[in-house]
Design a protein around this motif. Sequence first.
Motif, PDB file in Angstrom:
ATOM      1  N   THR A  67     -39.087   5.700  26.358  1.00 32.97           N
ATOM      2  CA  THR A  67     -38.285   4.489  26.231  1.00 32.97           C
ATOM      3  C   THR A  67     -39.193   3.284  26.360  1.00 32.97           C
ATOM      4  O   THR A  67     -39.977   3.185  27.302  1.00 32.97           O
ATOM      5  N   LEU A  68     -39.089   2.378  25.403  1.00 32.53           N
ATOM      6  CA  LEU A  68     -39.807   1.107  25.427  1.00 32.53           C
ATOM      7  C   LEU A  68     -38.787   0.031  25.781  1.00 32.53           C
ATOM      8  O   LEU A  68     -37.763  -0.098  25.106  1.00 32.53           O
ATOM      9  N   LEU A  73     -33.575  -7.050  22.519  1.00 33.65           N
ATOM     10  CA  LEU A  73     -33.388  -5.871  21.678  1.00 33.65           C
ATOM     11  C   LEU A  73     -33.126  -6.243  20.223  1.00 33.65           C
ATOM     12  O   LEU A  73     -33.731  -5.666  19.317  1.00 33.65           O
ATOM     13  N   ASP A  74     -32.258  -7.216  19.990  1.00 31.18           N
ATOM     14  CA  ASP A  74     -31.938  -7.580  18.611  1.00 31.18           C
ATOM     15  C   ASP A  74     -33.166  -8.078  17.859  1.00 31.18           C
ATOM     16  O   ASP A  74     -33.416  -7.668  16.720  1.00 31.18           O
ATOM     17  N   ARG A 108     -28.462  -1.919  26.721  1.00 24.85           N
ATOM     18  CA  ARG A 108     -28.227  -1.718  25.288  1.00 24.85           C
ATOM     19  C   ARG A 108     -29.449  -0.961  24.781  1.00 24.85           C
ATOM     20  O   ARG A 108     -30.575  -1.377  25.032  1.00 24.85           O
ATOM     21  N   THR A 109     -29.223   0.140  24.069  1.00 27.72           N
ATOM     22  CA  THR A 109     -30.323   1.006  23.664  1.00 27.72           C
ATOM     23  C   THR A 109     -30.171   1.417  22.209  1.00 27.72           C
ATOM     24  O   THR A 109     -29.063   1.646  21.729  1.00 27.72           O
ATOM     25  N   VAL A 122     -35.540   2.200  22.395  1.00 30.51           N
ATOM     26  CA  VAL A 122     -35.864   0.811  22.701  1.00 30.51           C
ATOM     27  C   VAL A 122     -34.656   0.288  23.463  1.00 30.51           C
ATOM     28  O   VAL A 122     -33.527   0.405  22.997  1.00 30.51           O
ATOM     29  N   SER A 123     -34.891  -0.280  24.644  1.00 36.29           N
ATOM     30  CA  SER A 123     -33.794  -0.617  25.528  1.00 36.29           C
ATOM     31  C   SER A 123     -33.940  -2.020  26.106  1.00 36.29           C
ATOM     32  O   SER A 123     -35.048  -2.472  26.369  1.00 36.29           O
ATOM     33  N   GLU A 124     -32.793  -2.666  26.286  1.00 39.50           N
ATOM     34  CA  GLU A 124     -32.732  -3.988  26.920  1.00 39.50           C
ATOM     35  C   GLU A 124     -31.770  -3.918  28.094  1.00 39.50           C
ATOM     36  O   GLU A 124     -30.631  -3.484  27.933  1.00 39.50           O
TER      37      GLU A 124
END
Length: 126
Positions: A67-68, A73-74, A108-109, A122-124
């Motif tokens: 996971t980065l 994220l957007d 949010r992933t 990719v996660s925020e």
Amino acid sequence: MMDFTNVMAVLPASDLGRAQAFYKDKLGLEPDPEMSDTGGVVYSVGGHRFLLYETGFAGTAKNTALTLETANLDGTMTEMRGRGVSFEEYDMPGLKTENGVAGIGTERTAWFVDSESNIIAVSERS
């Protein structure tokens, strides 16, 4: 008590050169030149590292391998899509994506598959 000093994720690659090109061209990552004696290629991201090494077992895991995290994220997804990264869509009990993104608790992933069939998130965090 155990005295661990570091942690490093390990990702398999069936073709190390192809994998290096993916991580450079699609994610903008360069190998860490100080970590060249590891039997593979090491990348440093935000003070953490992961090793990419060649093996015939690459792409056999069906779970998230790495996971980065990002603060945007957007924006990150827009840039990655511009570099040719495609995000996965999931619709299963407990996980449904919309435009590649799932909300999981306070995160949010989005997920994509690298050149070696590893599943990367990719996660925020909010």
